[in-house]
Write a protein that holds these residues in place. Sequence first.
Motif, short mmCIF file in Angstrom:
data_model
loop_
_atom_site.label_atom_id
_atom_site.label_comp_id
_atom_site.label_asym_id
_atom_site.label_seq_id
_atom_site.Cartn_x
_atom_site.Cartn_y
_atom_site.Cartn_z
N ALA A 273 0.84 -1.21 0.00
CA ALA A 273 0.00 0.00 0.00
C ALA A 273 0.87 1.26 0.00
CB ALA A 273 -0.93 0.00 1.20
N VAL A 274 1.91 1.25 0.82
CA VAL A 274 2.82 2.40 0.84
C VAL A 274 3.53 2.54 -0.50
CG1 VAL A 274 5.02 3.22 1.80
CG2 VAL A 274 3.16 2.58 3.32
N LEU A 275 3.94 1.41 -1.07
CA LEU A 275 4.60 1.45 -2.38
C LEU A 275 3.67 2.01 -3.46
CD1 LEU A 275 6.63 -1.88 -2.59
CD2 LEU A 275 7.55 0.44 -2.62
N GLU A 276 2.42 1.57 -3.46
CA GLU A 276 1.48 2.04 -4.49
C GLU A 276 1.31 3.55 -4.43
OE1 GLU A 276 0.07 0.59 -7.12
OE2 GLU A 276 1.35 -1.11 -6.61
N SER A 277 1.16 4.10 -3.23
CA SER A 277 1.03 5.55 -3.11
C SER A 277 2.34 6.24 -3.48
CB SER A 277 0.58 5.95 -1.70
OG SER A 277 1.56 5.60 -0.75
N ALA B 105 7.73 7.72 2.42
CA ALA B 105 8.35 6.42 2.10
C ALA B 105 8.02 5.36 3.14
CB ALA B 105 9.86 6.58 1.98
N PHE B 106 7.54 5.77 4.33
CA PHE B 106 7.31 4.78 5.38
C PHE B 106 6.06 4.96 6.23
CE2 PHE B 106 10.22 8.01 7.05
CZ PHE B 106 9.69 8.33 8.29
N VAL B 107 5.38 6.10 6.12
CA VAL B 107 4.12 6.30 6.83
C VAL B 107 2.98 5.85 5.92
CG1 VAL B 107 2.59 8.04 7.85
CG2 VAL B 107 5.07 8.21 8.19
N PRO B 108 2.01 5.06 6.39
CA PRO B 108 1.70 4.71 7.78
C PRO B 108 2.29 3.39 8.27
CG PRO B 108 -0.14 4.06 6.42
CD PRO B 108 0.89 4.65 5.49
N ASP B 109 3.19 2.75 7.53
CA ASP B 109 3.80 1.53 8.04
C ASP B 109 4.46 1.78 9.39
OD1 ASP B 109 3.00 0.13 5.82
OD2 ASP B 109 4.95 0.20 4.82
N TYR B 110 5.07 2.96 9.51
CA TYR B 110 5.72 3.37 10.75
C TYR B 110 5.27 4.78 11.09
CZ TYR B 110 8.61 -0.50 9.20
OH TYR B 110 9.02 -1.73 8.76
N LYS B 111 5.38 5.14 12.34
CA LYS B 111 5.05 6.49 12.76
C LYS B 111 6.15 7.44 12.28
CE LYS B 111 2.30 5.21 16.79
NZ LYS B 111 2.18 3.79 16.40
N PRO B 112 5.82 8.74 12.14
CA PRO B 112 6.82 9.68 11.63
C PRO B 112 8.13 9.69 12.42
CG PRO B 112 4.66 10.70 11.60
CD PRO B 112 4.50 9.37 12.31
N GLU C 269 9.51 7.07 13.73
CA GLU C 269 10.10 5.74 13.70
C GLU C 269 10.92 5.51 12.43
OE1 GLU C 269 7.16 2.93 16.32
OE2 GLU C 269 6.51 3.36 14.26
N ARG C 270 11.59 6.53 11.96
CA ARG C 270 12.35 6.39 10.72
C ARG C 270 13.43 5.31 10.86
NH1 ARG C 270 15.47 11.37 8.43
NH2 ARG C 270 13.40 12.31 8.35
N ALA C 271 14.00 5.15 12.04
CA ALA C 271 15.04 4.13 12.22
C ALA C 271 14.51 2.73 11.92
CB ALA C 271 15.60 4.19 13.65
N LYS C 272 13.25 2.47 12.24
CA LYS C 272 12.65 1.16 11.92
C LYS C 272 12.51 1.00 10.41
CE LYS C 272 10.01 0.55 16.21
NZ LYS C 272 8.65 0.36 16.79
N TYR C 273 12.14 2.08 9.74
CA TYR C 273 12.05 2.05 8.28
C TYR C 273 13.42 1.80 7.67
CZ TYR C 273 12.49 4.25 3.68
OH TYR C 273 12.82 4.53 2.38
N VAL C 274 14.46 2.45 8.20
CA VAL C 274 15.82 2.26 7.67
C VAL C 274 16.21 0.79 7.79
CG1 VAL C 274 18.25 2.85 7.97
CG2 VAL C 274 16.51 4.64 8.11
N ASP C 275 15.88 0.17 8.92
CA ASP C 275 16.17 -1.26 9.08
C ASP C 275 15.41 -2.09 8.05
OD1 ASP C 275 17.93 -0.83 11.18
OD2 ASP C 275 16.41 -1.14 12.74
N ALA C 276 14.15 -1.71 7.79
CA ALA C 276 13.36 -2.42 6.79
C ALA C 276 13.96 -2.24 5.40
CB ALA C 276 11.91 -1.93 6.81
#
Length: 201
Positions: free
Chosen positions: A25-29, A169-176, A178-185
Amino acid sequence: MADIQKKYTPMQFTHLKGLKGISDAVLESHFKLYEGYVNRTNKLTELLSGMQAKGEAAGSNPAYAEMTRRMGFEYNGMVLHEYYFGNMKPGGSSAPGGKLKQAMEQSFGSYENWLTDFKAVGTSPGIGWAVTFQDPRTGWLSNHWITLHENGNIAGYTPIIVMDAWEHAFVPDYKPFERAKYVDAYFQNIDFDACEARLKK
């Protein structure tokens, strides 16, 4: 005079479905946002070409000057997204090998040092991009923060590893925050083979 104006067509990245930690969903947007940069780059190119044909291309023309400045934002928004989507794949790569690992070791002492530095850049406050560039003269790698899309790019350097650090690039998968979690992903999905292919000899 022949019409040499060219238009860009949005690239398709359907192979990215099923990434770890980055939802479809995040990718599609995100793809739709990228297409907007492509469309605006085409529109600005058309408008600026029209102004040039009419003899209105002048720094004293506020409309021409502002659109020319805006072109850097839109154009780099298009290109950086293509690098970003192009250096990910489902399953990712466990670690770099070959020439890319060697370049990291020569530039940072070790892959681990490069990774620590890249993550530090990528989790810096602000909106923008984390990019590993290669100096074409020396082959050395260095990590940089790109504000927005156009501020901080190193002239003549080659983007090797590109990570979008904007919240889209990462909301709403992660909260604003929580970028460090997105970086790990992101690093669970990075395609080091694609990154290595960008290295200049």
